[in-house]
Design a protein around this motif. Structure first.
Motif, PDB file in Angstrom:
ATOM      1  N   GLY A 175       3.611  -1.483 -21.006  1.00 29.12           N
ATOM      2  CA  GLY A 175       3.065  -1.693 -19.538  1.00 29.12           C
ATOM      3  C   GLY A 175       3.053  -3.416 -19.572  1.00 29.12           C
ATOM      4  O   GLY A 175       3.240  -3.971 -18.544  1.00 29.12           O
ATOM      5  N   MET A 176       2.389  -3.991 -20.492  1.00 31.99           N
ATOM      6  CA  MET A 176       1.812  -5.397 -20.578  1.00 31.99           C
ATOM      7  C   MET A 176       3.197  -6.231 -20.569  1.00 31.99           C
ATOM      8  O   MET A 176       3.128  -7.134 -19.854  1.00 31.99           O
ATOM      9  N   VAL A 177       4.250  -5.612 -21.450  1.00 29.97           N
ATOM     10  CA  VAL A 177       5.361  -6.665 -21.350  1.00 29.97           C
ATOM     11  C   VAL A 177       6.193  -6.698 -19.900  1.00 29.97           C
ATOM     12  O   VAL A 177       6.476  -7.591 -19.504  1.00 29.97           O
ATOM     13  N   LYS A 178       6.008  -5.622 -19.192  1.00 31.68           N
ATOM     14  CA  LYS A 178       6.518  -5.438 -17.911  1.00 31.68           C
ATOM     15  C   LYS A 178       5.810  -6.387 -17.186  1.00 31.68           C
ATOM     16  O   LYS A 178       6.318  -6.853 -16.183  1.00 31.68           O
ATOM     17  N   GLY A 179       4.405  -6.083 -17.330  1.00 29.17           N
ATOM     18  CA  GLY A 179       3.319  -6.832 -16.195  1.00 29.17           C
ATOM     19  C   GLY A 179       3.479  -8.332 -16.336  1.00 29.17           C
ATOM     20  O   GLY A 179       3.504  -8.880 -15.489  1.00 29.17           O
ATOM     21  N   LEU A 180       3.784  -8.824 -17.690  1.00 35.15           N
ATOM     22  CA  LEU A 180       3.470 -10.186 -17.879  1.00 35.15           C
ATOM     23  C   LEU A 180       4.800 -11.000 -17.409  1.00 35.15           C
ATOM     24  O   LEU A 180       4.859 -12.034 -17.133  1.00 35.15           O
ATOM     25  N   ARG A 206       0.403 -15.036 -15.136  1.00 33.10           N
ATOM     26  CA  ARG A 206       1.060 -13.948 -15.612  1.00 33.10           C
ATOM     27  C   ARG A 206      -0.094 -12.946 -15.883  1.00 33.10           C
ATOM     28  O   ARG A 206       0.186 -11.811 -15.565  1.00 33.10           O
ATOM     29  N   LEU A 207      -1.368 -13.109 -16.297  1.00 36.40           N
ATOM     30  CA  LEU A 207      -2.184 -12.139 -16.607  1.00 36.40           C
ATOM     31  C   LEU A 207      -2.986 -11.326 -15.226  1.00 36.40           C
ATOM     32  O   LEU A 207      -2.808 -10.218 -15.273  1.00 36.40           O
ATOM     33  N   PRO A 208      -3.261 -12.293 -14.107  1.00 36.13           N
ATOM     34  CA  PRO A 208      -3.603 -11.471 -12.981  1.00 36.13           C
ATOM     35  C   PRO A 208      -2.293 -10.442 -12.475  1.00 36.13           C
ATOM     36  O   PRO A 208      -2.710  -9.365 -12.113  1.00 36.13           O
ATOM     37  N   SER A 209      -1.101 -11.017 -12.487  1.00 36.67           N
ATOM     38  CA  SER A 209      -0.075 -10.161 -11.951  1.00 36.67           C
ATOM     39  C   SER A 209       0.387  -9.006 -12.809  1.00 36.67           C
ATOM     40  O   SER A 209       0.859  -8.100 -12.233  1.00 36.67           O
TER      41      SER A 209
END
Lengths: 291, 281
Positions: A175-180, A206-209
């Motif tokens: 999820g985080m790879v996708k999110g970042l 990157r972190l907020p999005s």
């Protein structure tokens, strides 16, 4: 809100099926008893008997509810909420290793994701193994992990938490790879025109999005983490925890005990996942991203 | 000591190769080679660490020891594999996914049921269903039938939720087009909605593969005949025969990856039109 009526209907149907199932599955034993006592059962008597056996194949919902009340509410009322017979005590044990494993898994998953996003070597060599790591049925080797860690001198909460961690880091990484990576090229270029450094791009863009992705993964990770903790309690001959209750119940044929532990586990899962959902809604609203 | 130095050296070399490979991210060969190099490095470092630190066999056997055990006990491993993976997991997987698929199609006809079942199904998918294992073992006995039953329950809900979601994937415009062709319910289902649902169906099928193997193995902890991967793992742990446990883990990993890979291959053949599959021929 418009889903309330259908959901309640489905739940009511399930409970009705459960009662019917209890009659069907417990009837042979009831007939057996009646034959030995040389009486014939009328239908109402049969139903009453199947819903009140001591070790039924399938306990009726109200039997499970009574057992849960006896081991939670009644325990509190009598002032011993943490006695060893109380389900609150066992849930607490399971919850503590779930929470520890969840925190460790989230931390590991986030760090791995940051590494994968910022380092191409890691992306190419580690990412496939992260995926492959989940095709290994980790739950199956839970007993070994616990025995080995015990032999090294790590015992108590941590071995169970390690299993939870292994299960929960995966959804967080994915999820985080996708999110970042979710900020568009346009937004990244915008950061560049502002002469933002790498760390500024990370903290402010990157972190907020990645937050919506982050919370979705957290929910999956929490559910996985609870399963890990429960299975981690099975093989150690553990004396405490919901998993230990399941195992003890299956050894002694205490079906009511098994079902009450199961319902407690389900409730715990629902509460934990619901809690994350709540944090998600509050956070996203304060960030101005609430849908 | 020399083992440790060798391990550090191998790690450095492996990482260096991968850094070089990462300079050509578009190259297919590099994309394949990088994870292989990384995996080989990990195994080599593991071997070096075990010998270098003198870790006891009972704690963590070296990969070479595991390989020898694996080769020596092929018979046992094959029997366990048949018992757990084929009889238990595969039977349960087919039954569970089939039942969920049919249920989804039946539920899809009624909007009321759909709105009621989806939240409940989503909830059930998040539950620790594995806890049902002792009950099902009690109901269906110690042999593979009870393991298949656990697997059925475990794969049912993810599959149901995914299929129901997939069936609502075809949009109104496409359905209207089918209506203008005078297509009935079944024709629409077969020619439009099922194909459109396939990416979701395969998502459910893929989630199911790992769940199935886990379910079958864990169910054996609650009682099993004297064969099966879960049985072997729990008894070997008791005897501290870690090399056999690891050999069993290798079997489980191979079976799991093979199973997943097979489903992924079928997916690629069936949903070749989907954006996530295009351009990866």
């Amino acid at each position: 809100m418009r889903n309330v009526v259908p959901v309640l209907t489905v739940v009511a149907t399930l409970i009705a099926l459960w009662y019917a199932g209890a009659v069907a599955l417990n009837a042979p034993w009831a007939y057996d008893k009646a034959a030995r006592a040389e009486v014939t059962l009328t239908f109402p008597e049969l139903v009453a008997d199947t819903w009140s056996q001591e070790k039924p194949k399938l306990p009726a919902p109200h039997q499970v509810a009574t057992e849960i009340w006896n081991t939670t509410g009644a325990m509190i009322a009598s002032g011993r909420p943490f006695s060893k017979r109380s389900l609150i005590y066992h849930s607490w044990i399971t919850f503590s290793s779930t929470a520890l494993g969840f925190l460790l898994g989230t931390a590991l998953g986030t760090l791995l994701a940051i590494g994968i996003v910022y380092n191409r070597t890691m992306d190419m060599s580690v990412m496939p193994w992260v995926i492959a790591s989940q095709t290994i049925p980790i739950l199956a080797i839970a007993p070994m992990i616990i025995v080995v860690l015990n032999a090294v001198g790590i015992s108590g909460l941590l071995p169970k938490a390690m299993i939870s961690m292994y299960l929960s880091f995966f959804p967080v990484v994915v999820g985080m790879v996708k999110g970042l990576r979710s900020p568009s090229q346009m937004q990244l270029d915008q950061m560049r025109t502002w002469n933002a450094s790498r760390s500024q791009t990370f903290w402010k863009l990157r972190l907020p999005s990645s937050m919506p992705y982050f919370f979705t993964s957290l929910k999956i990770a929490m559910a996985a983490s609870l399963v890990g903790a429960i299975v981690g309690e099975l093989p150690t001959g553990a004396v405490a925890g919901l998993g230990a209750r399941l195992l003890a119940g299956s050894y002694y044929g205490q079906t009511i005990q098994i079902w009450s532990a199961l319902i407690m586990a389900a409730t715990l899962a629902a509460v934990l996942v619901g809690l994350i959902g709540l944090i998600q809604r509050i956070t996203l609203r304060r960030m101005g991203m609430a849908a | 000591m020399s083992w440790l130095i060798a391990g550090a050296l191998i790690w450095a070399v492996g990482w260096w190769i991968n850094t070089r490979l990462a300079r050509h991210p578009q190259n297919t060969a590099a994309q394949l080679a990088a994870p292989i190099v990384f995996g080989a490095t990990l195994i080599a470092v593991w071997e070096c660490l075990v010998w270098g630190l003198g870790i006891k066999l009972a704690l963590l056997p070296a990969p070479s020891v595991i390989a020898v055990t694996f080769a020596n006990s092929l018979n046992i491993l094959w029997g366990d594999f048949l018992q757990t993976a084929i009889k238990g997991a595969l039977t349960g997987y087919i039954l569970g996914c089939g039942a969920a698929f049919l249920t989804a199609i039946a539920v899809d006809r009624s909007d009321f049921l759909k709105r009621g079942l989806l939240p409940v199904g989503n909830f059930a998918a998040a539950l620790p269903i594995i806890g049902l294992a002792p009950i099902l073992v009690m109901w269906f006995g110690f042999d593979w039938q009870s393991k298949a039953a656990v697997v059925v329950v475990m794969v049912f809900f993810p599959m149901l939720v995914n299929t129901v979601q997939g069936l609502s994937e075809a949009d109104a415009m496409q359905r209207d087009l089918m209506r203008t062709y005078a297509a009935g319910y079944w024709t629409t289902l077969l020619k439009l909605r099922l194909p459109a649902a396939m990416p979701f169906v395969f998502n459910g099928l893929k989630i199911g593969t790992t769940l199935a193997l886990i379910g079958a193995i864990v169910a054996e902890f609650f009682g099993s005949p004297i064969q099966g991967m879960g049985f072997r793992i729990s008894t070997s742990v008791g005897r501290l025969a870690m090399d056999l446990v690891w050999a069993e883990i290798v079997v489980a990993a191979l079976a799991g990856s093979g199973f997943y890979g097979a489903v992924a291959l079928i997916e690629r053949a069936v949903t070749f039109w989907h954006p996530s599959q295009r351009g990866r021929t």
